[in-house]
Enzyme design. Sequence first.
Site, PDB file in Angstrom:
ATOM      1  N   ASP A 149       4.442   0.661  12.148  1.00 45.91           N
ATOM      2  CA  ASP A 149       3.266  -0.019  11.592  1.00 45.91           C
ATOM      3  C   ASP A 149       3.171  -1.487  12.026  1.00 45.91           C
ATOM      4  O   ASP A 149       2.189  -2.160  11.711  1.00 45.91           O
ATOM      5  CB  ASP A 149       3.279   0.061  10.055  1.00 45.91           C
ATOM      6  N   ILE A 202       7.473   7.035  17.103  1.00 43.92           N
ATOM      7  CA  ILE A 202       7.133   7.769  15.869  1.00 43.92           C
ATOM      8  C   ILE A 202       5.826   8.549  16.008  1.00 43.92           C
ATOM      9  O   ILE A 202       5.765   9.727  15.693  1.00 43.92           O
ATOM     10  CB  ILE A 202       7.035   6.804  14.658  1.00 43.92           C
ATOM     11  N   CYS A 233      -5.542   7.435   9.402  1.00 41.14           N
ATOM     12  CA  CYS A 233      -5.740   6.795  10.699  1.00 41.14           C
ATOM     13  C   CYS A 233      -5.463   7.771  11.831  1.00 41.14           C
ATOM     14  O   CYS A 233      -4.570   8.603  11.754  1.00 41.14           O
ATOM     15  CB  CYS A 233      -4.798   5.607  10.831  1.00 41.14           C
ATOM     16  N   ARG A 260      -0.700  14.438  13.385  1.00 36.23           N
ATOM     17  CA  ARG A 260      -0.027  14.188  12.109  1.00 36.23           C
ATOM     18  C   ARG A 260       0.048  15.498  11.335  1.00 36.23           C
ATOM     19  O   ARG A 260      -0.631  15.694  10.341  1.00 36.23           O
ATOM     20  CB  ARG A 260      -0.746  13.084  11.323  1.00 36.23           C
ATOM     21  N   PRO A 261       0.899  16.404  11.796  1.00 41.97           N
ATOM     22  CA  PRO A 261       1.008  17.696  11.123  1.00 41.97           C
ATOM     23  C   PRO A 261       1.644  17.555   9.742  1.00 41.97           C
ATOM     24  O   PRO A 261       2.221  16.513   9.428  1.00 41.97           O
ATOM     25  CB  PRO A 261       1.915  18.509  12.056  1.00 41.97           C
ATOM     26  N   ILE A 262       1.537  18.624   8.934  1.00 36.08           N
ATOM     27  CA  ILE A 262       2.164  18.590   7.602  1.00 36.08           C
ATOM     28  C   ILE A 262       3.157  19.739   7.444  1.00 36.08           C
ATOM     29  O   ILE A 262       3.456  20.169   6.337  1.00 36.08           O
ATOM     30  CB  ILE A 262       1.118  18.605   6.469  1.00 36.08           C
ATOM     31  N   LYS A 285       0.836  -1.215   0.000  1.00 34.84           N
ATOM     32  CA  LYS A 285       0.000   0.000   0.000  1.00 34.84           C
ATOM     33  C   LYS A 285       0.864   1.256   0.000  1.00 34.84           C
ATOM     34  O   LYS A 285       0.661   2.162  -0.804  1.00 34.84           O
ATOM     35  CB  LYS A 285      -0.896  -0.009   1.243  1.00 34.84           C
ATOM     36  N   ASN A 286       1.828   1.295   0.896  1.00 33.62           N
ATOM     37  CA  ASN A 286       2.581   2.541   1.073  1.00 33.62           C
ATOM     38  C   ASN A 286       3.604   2.784  -0.029  1.00 33.62           C
ATOM     39  O   ASN A 286       4.177   3.860  -0.112  1.00 33.62           O
ATOM     40  CB  ASN A 286       3.260   2.566   2.449  1.00 33.62           C
ATOM     41  N   ARG A 298      -8.598  -0.772   4.431  1.00 37.16           N
ATOM     42  CA  ARG A 298      -7.756   0.258   3.821  1.00 37.16           C
ATOM     43  C   ARG A 298      -6.376  -0.284   3.461  1.00 37.16           C
ATOM     44  O   ARG A 298      -5.691   0.284   2.613  1.00 37.16           O
ATOM     45  CB  ARG A 298      -7.585   1.443   4.783  1.00 37.16           C
TER      46      ARG A 298
HETATM   47  C1  UD1 Z   1       4.081   6.936   6.510  1.00 29.67           C
HETATM   48  C2  UD1 Z   1       3.244   5.701   6.333  1.00 29.67           C
HETATM   49  C3  UD1 Z   1       2.777   5.185   7.684  1.00 29.67           C
HETATM   50  C4  UD1 Z   1       3.974   4.960   8.595  1.00 29.67           C
HETATM   51  C5  UD1 Z   1       4.830   6.221   8.666  1.00 29.67           C
HETATM   52  C6  UD1 Z   1       6.115   6.010   9.451  1.00 29.67           C
HETATM   53  C7  UD1 Z   1       2.187   6.011   4.198  1.00 29.67           C
HETATM   54  C8  UD1 Z   1       0.947   6.265   3.422  1.00 29.67           C
HETATM   55  N1  UD1 Z   1       2.088   6.026   5.510  1.00 29.67           N
HETATM   56  O1  UD1 Z   1       3.251   7.938   7.097  1.00 29.67           O
HETATM   57  O2  UD1 Z   1       2.083   3.947   7.473  1.00 29.67           O
HETATM   58  O3  UD1 Z   1       3.514   4.659   9.889  1.00 29.67           O
HETATM   59  O4  UD1 Z   1       5.202   6.649   7.341  1.00 29.67           O
HETATM   60  O5  UD1 Z   1       6.873   4.998   8.885  1.00 29.67           O
HETATM   61  O6  UD1 Z   1       3.235   5.742   3.612  1.00 29.67           O
HETATM   62  N2  UD1 Z   1       5.579  14.722  11.017  1.00 29.67           N
HETATM   63  C9  UD1 Z   1       5.574  16.050  11.371  1.00 29.67           C
HETATM   64  N3  UD1 Z   1       5.391  16.960  10.369  1.00 29.67           N
HETATM   65  C10 UD1 Z   1       5.233  16.610   9.074  1.00 29.67           C
HETATM   66  C11 UD1 Z   1       5.248  15.244   8.716  1.00 29.67           C
HETATM   67  C12 UD1 Z   1       5.424  14.313   9.714  1.00 29.67           C
HETATM   68  O7  UD1 Z   1       5.709  16.412  12.525  1.00 29.67           O
HETATM   69  O8  UD1 Z   1       5.073  17.496   8.214  1.00 29.67           O
HETATM   70  C13 UD1 Z   1       5.773  13.698  12.073  1.00 29.67           C
HETATM   71  C14 UD1 Z   1       4.595  12.756  12.225  1.00 29.67           C
HETATM   72  O9  UD1 Z   1       3.593  13.301  13.053  1.00 29.67           O
HETATM   73  C15 UD1 Z   1       5.262  11.544  12.830  1.00 29.67           C
HETATM   74  C16 UD1 Z   1       6.648  11.544  12.176  1.00 29.67           C
HETATM   75  O10 UD1 Z   1       6.835  12.858  11.669  1.00 29.67           O
HETATM   76  O11 UD1 Z   1       5.396  11.729  14.211  1.00 29.67           O
HETATM   77  C17 UD1 Z   1       6.830  10.570  11.038  1.00 29.67           C
HETATM   78  O12 UD1 Z   1       5.766  10.722  10.142  1.00 29.67           O
HETATM   79  P1  UD1 Z   1       5.920  10.412   8.584  1.00 29.67           P
HETATM   80  O13 UD1 Z   1       7.181   9.643   8.354  1.00 29.67           O
HETATM   81  O14 UD1 Z   1       5.720  11.667   7.831  1.00 29.67           O
HETATM   82  O15 UD1 Z   1       4.698   9.446   8.336  1.00 29.67           O
HETATM   83  P2  UD1 Z   1       3.701   9.450   7.113  1.00 29.67           P
HETATM   84  O16 UD1 Z   1       4.435   9.766   5.857  1.00 29.67           O
HETATM   85  O17 UD1 Z   1       2.497  10.233   7.453  1.00 29.67           O
END
Ligand code: UD1
Length: 439
Positions: A327, A349, A128, A133-135, A34-35, A420
């Site tokens: 995961d 994480i 989920c 989960r900020p961006i 999926k990822n 999902r």
């Molecule tokens: C992806 C995977 C998810 C997996 C995760 C970590 C997909 C679709 N999802 O999620 O299954 O659990 O990697 O291996 O591939 N963070 C921030 N700011 C940001 C982005 C992230 O603070 O802008 C934080 C997140 O809250 C989290 C950490 O960084 O604590 C890691 O998140 P990230 O690696 O970005 O996970 P995803 O890409 O969302």
Amino acid sequence: MGWVMFENNPDNASVIRMKGGIPLYGSVQIQGSKNIALPIIAASILVNGKCTLSGCPDITDVDSMFRLIESAGAIVCKNENQIYVNAENINEYCMPSRYASVMRSSVILLGALLGRIGEASIDYPGGCVIGKRPIDLHIFALEKLGAEIDIVGNKIRAKAKKLTANTIHFPFSSVGATQNTILAAVYANGITKIENAAREPEVTALCDYLNKAGARVVLSDNFLNDGIIEIYGVEKNSLHDVEYSIPADRIVAGTYLFAVLATSGRVELQNAPIDNMNSVLHTVIEMGAQINKDINNSRIVIEVPDRNMISNLDFVETGIYPGFPTDMQSQLMAVACTSKGRLCIRENIFSNRFKIVDELKRMGAQISIKNDNEAVIDGVASLEGRNVIAKELRGGAALVSAGLAAEGITTVTDIEYIKRGYEDIVNDFARLGAQISYD
Ligand code: UD1
């Protein structure tokens, strides 16, 4: 009770029902990841031609991503084995809320749409509920490449007349932000350098795909240590026809390994991504399972003749790749509940990834939480079947594993979460001899 053992239909089901305590025997084919599939489908927006994808998992998140790229102007056709995307005419930047808001990875369409048509409008991503989960890292990187980004209410609007290469240093590793940056940088002017990029196989697969389509994305020789990626911007719209086979899902494979650990038996995983599973395989072996790997044929055989052979490790913490994957944390917790001794899990994480704890406790597990991110599990002789609720994707799958090991009947409700990420968890386990069906 009549158990429907095979080809029970997942489409309209909302409950999984099972009778536990039956060892698993047989062979199971691991679905595509999926990822890996999600960012690759998003990346197809950059391709001025046709993309032929095989091994795409048939799951709801992948379907939503296809709907999203169709909204952008791509034409998507499927046959039994392959999916064809024609992305020659990408012309729409507004993504429909219906699909974007439910799925975290919709946010990487920002980078792809900016790269191809210079504009994107998309809902703040869902996904989920496993903590904050900020961006911010996504936005930081896209702005560094020259995009202007506004968040108004629940919408993210991004614009860039042109994208220009830059050096982007991430303060910590993010899979999604790394992928978004790569996508935006493919057509940017100059050489973009990402420092402290995520090292997960889901990032390297995306680079591989883009390079096959004509991009120039280069991982450093020491990538697993330094996380440096350089993207040499190529001429706008030059990405061409590409064929790609989605690698197998390391988390699904790990989920099935832990289910055998919980129930005992002997199972062969076919099409397993062995190279990317070191930390999980190490954990499974240390807990007492016998593992045989056939790397040339991507096969793993796990054997647990007797559940009493399985003991808890003292301590496991989640980490960025190649550490133990977040995961897989819930699946480990589920098996720890009935393994000898005490396990302490530290989740490094995500901030709220212990939603499964209350459900496991209702089945008789002994778990306590310390400092918000540590769970201490004391193994008990067995769990008891209960009605439990899936609250997120991997936790939901872990409840299925717990139910397969428990005494009596377990029902897992709200299985939309599980669908999902797992094509057909019920029929996979039914073929291994479990008494399990959709309800
Ligand atoms: C992806 C995977 C998810 C997996 C995760 C970590 C997909 C679709 N999802 O999620 O299954 O659990 O990697 O291996 O591939 N963070 C921030 N700011 C940001 C982005 C992230 O603070 O802008 C934080 C997140 O809250 C989290 C950490 O960084 O604590 C890691 O998140 P990230 O690696 O970005 O996970 P995803 O890409 O969302």
